[in-house]
Design an enzyme around this catalytic site. Sequence first.
Site, PDB file in Angstrom:
ATOM      1  N   LYS A  23      -3.000   9.954  -4.009  1.00 48.83           N
ATOM      2  CA  LYS A  23      -2.870   9.039  -5.147  1.00 48.83           C
ATOM      3  C   LYS A  23      -4.059   8.073  -5.210  1.00 48.83           C
ATOM      4  CE  LYS A  23       0.757   5.950  -5.371  1.00 48.83           C
ATOM      5  NZ  LYS A  23       0.305   4.605  -5.759  1.00 48.83           N
ATOM      6  N   SER A  24      -4.403   7.472  -4.088  1.00 48.70           N
ATOM      7  CA  SER A  24      -5.507   6.498  -4.088  1.00 48.70           C
ATOM      8  C   SER A  24      -6.825   7.160  -4.502  1.00 48.70           C
ATOM      9  CB  SER A  24      -5.696   5.914  -2.687  1.00 48.70           C
ATOM     10  OG  SER A  24      -4.580   5.153  -2.328  1.00 48.70           O
ATOM     11  N   GLY A  95       0.357  -0.467  -9.458  1.00 53.13           N
ATOM     12  CA  GLY A  95      -0.397  -1.592  -8.914  1.00 53.13           C
ATOM     13  C   GLY A  95      -1.874  -1.246  -8.743  1.00 53.13           C
ATOM     14  N   SER A 168      -5.732  -5.871   1.924  1.00 52.53           N
ATOM     15  CA  SER A 168      -5.475  -5.098   0.713  1.00 52.53           C
ATOM     16  C   SER A 168      -6.714  -4.343   0.234  1.00 52.53           C
ATOM     17  CB  SER A 168      -4.982  -6.019  -0.403  1.00 52.53           C
ATOM     18  OG  SER A 168      -4.964  -5.317  -1.616  1.00 52.53           O
ATOM     19  N   ASP A 316       2.113   2.393   3.530  1.00 51.04           N
ATOM     20  CA  ASP A 316       3.019   3.063   2.586  1.00 51.04           C
ATOM     21  C   ASP A 316       4.017   3.989   3.291  1.00 51.04           C
ATOM     22  OD1 ASP A 316       1.818   1.802   0.471  1.00 51.04           O
ATOM     23  OD2 ASP A 316       0.462   3.448   0.004  1.00 51.04           O
ATOM     24  N   LYS A 343       5.410  -4.897  -2.446  1.00 48.76           N
ATOM     25  CA  LYS A 343       5.137  -3.539  -2.951  1.00 48.76           C
ATOM     26  C   LYS A 343       5.992  -3.301  -4.198  1.00 48.76           C
ATOM     27  CE  LYS A 343       2.030  -2.440   0.022  1.00 48.76           C
ATOM     28  NZ  LYS A 343       0.643  -2.348  -0.441  1.00 48.76           N
ATOM     29  N   ARG A 347      10.102  -4.027   0.123  1.00 50.40           N
ATOM     30  CA  ARG A 347      10.489  -2.825   0.883  1.00 50.40           C
ATOM     31  C   ARG A 347      11.224  -3.164   2.177  1.00 50.40           C
ATOM     32  NH1 ARG A 347       5.382   1.234  -0.448  1.00 50.40           N
ATOM     33  NH2 ARG A 347       6.267   1.940  -2.436  1.00 50.40           N
TER      34      ARG A 347
HETATM   35  C1  S3P Z   1      -3.672   1.386  -2.359  1.00 49.32           C
HETATM   36  C2  S3P Z   1      -3.660   0.403  -1.416  1.00 49.32           C
HETATM   37  C3  S3P Z   1      -2.426  -0.108  -0.806  1.00 49.32           C
HETATM   38  C4  S3P Z   1      -1.268   0.874  -0.966  1.00 49.32           C
HETATM   39  C5  S3P Z   1      -1.168   1.385  -2.361  1.00 49.32           C
HETATM   40  C6  S3P Z   1      -2.443   2.083  -2.780  1.00 49.32           C
HETATM   41  C7  S3P Z   1      -4.966   1.771  -2.960  1.00 49.32           C
HETATM   42  O1  S3P Z   1      -2.086  -1.330  -1.423  1.00 49.32           O
HETATM   43  O2  S3P Z   1      -0.062   0.237  -0.592  1.00 49.32           O
HETATM   44  O3  S3P Z   1      -0.100   2.315  -2.454  1.00 49.32           O
HETATM   45  O4  S3P Z   1      -5.039   2.831  -3.607  1.00 49.32           O
HETATM   46  O5  S3P Z   1      -5.930   1.020  -2.778  1.00 49.32           O
HETATM   47  P1  S3P Z   1      -2.792  -2.703  -0.958  1.00 49.32           P
HETATM   48  O6  S3P Z   1      -4.225  -2.462  -0.905  1.00 49.32           O
HETATM   49  O7  S3P Z   1      -2.424  -3.737  -1.967  1.00 49.32           O
HETATM   50  O8  S3P Z   1      -2.188  -2.981   0.383  1.00 49.32           O
END
Ligand code: S3P
Length: 428
Positions: A23-24, A95, A168, A316, A343, A347
């Site tokens: 996903k990221s 997010g 983050s 996650d 989150k 959670r």
């Molecule tokens: C993500 C970073 C994480 C993760 C989210 C995806 C990303 O959040 O929990 O599911 O793609 O950079 P944070 O960076 O806010 O911890």
Amino acid sequence: MSECTLQQSNNPLSGEILVPGDKSISHRAVIFGSLANGITKITHFLDGEDCMRTVEAFREMGVSIDVHDTTLIIKSKGVKRLVEPDQPLDFGNSGTTTRLMLGILAGLPFFTTIYGDASLSKRPMDRVVNPLRQMGAIIDGRFNGSLLPIAVRGTAIKGINYTLPVKSAQVKSAILLAGLLAEGETKVTEPIPTRNHTENMLKAFGADLTIDGNTITVTNKSDLTGTDVHVPGDISSAAFFLVAGAIVPGSEILLKNVGLNPSRTGIIEVLNRMGAKIQIVTEHSTSGEAFGNVRIAHGSLKGITIEGEIIPRLIDEIPVIALLATQAEGTTVIRNAEELRVKETDRITAIVDVLSTLGADITATEDGLIIKGQTPLKGGKIASYDDHRIAMMGVIASLITDGEVTIDDTSCIAISYPNFFKDLESIS
Ligand code: S3P
């Protein structure tokens, strides 16, 4: 709402799963492909709801993006040719889309408003809005810009030197993306490393980037150029089947194409430390991202303490790690995971509610969990909290419960793993 009742099965799981795209990395591939001049082909893209929000956002800004199953073709004339969206942008539950797009929108010469669903509208945005304002961004929203809906009046921004106060990757990435449009240098220092997909992709698309220890520097000196990106499988999705294989008696599963970037492999280290039968079978890399096949089999497990630098590398996966810990002999303590409170839902509260309903011995702390095992789990009615990872954790728990489990709504699973039930079916 799609309520789901899972019958008690307790059958061993066996077979192979091709893990869906990360996903990221999928979000970032769309973002960089849209900011870059030229053609970007993305393969093994995750076509879940969150990543499609990012695709829609760039379509609204004039980028041509064709989606054929999990292959995307992006044709862009580069960041300077993006156009003002004539509608507010709906970021749904995502997010990552919100925080990363805020970084980009801050420096683009137009006005944008963004909003999201009930969960996203509660999540803190000041963590990106504050540093972006230090760069000169003009941003407003509810609670002085802390909460969606948010409006951005893009303007000329300048580089900053910023030390992350939160662990983050989304905040780091927002500032680095803003840095691509800012005058001068933008430096981000992270006291504890978080996932580094943005840095890998900045390199792959030809940005002017330097990394010195925990400090990353970008400038607006180089234009980005379209390139091909192959997305490895999402270790956060694989995690549900890694845990399933470890806790369902008699199971053996091969997970193919799992992303193995060290900034994400905390779950594998946890499984190893707990004594699980896990083995990385092959390993390759693509666009700076490692991936490979991982075999997992059922076996006895022991409780451990999970804290410190590993937390961002498995943040996650904590819902499903909590389930894993209920089947380990002894106590598992998870600390320094306060980010779980902000989150898709809180959670920590959700994990404790779901797993204690199913008979686990689990307690919440301010920044983590204490789980005493091994406890047999029983059936029951649980809530997904509209959170994809809580819903999938509930489904995996149902594989070992004595009695059926009913989950109030599993539609949220499509956020990150549209084929989750199909994949589970294929190894059941
Ligand atoms: C993500 C970073 C994480 C993760 C989210 C995806 C990303 O959040 O929990 O599911 O793609 O950079 P944070 O960076 O806010 O911890």
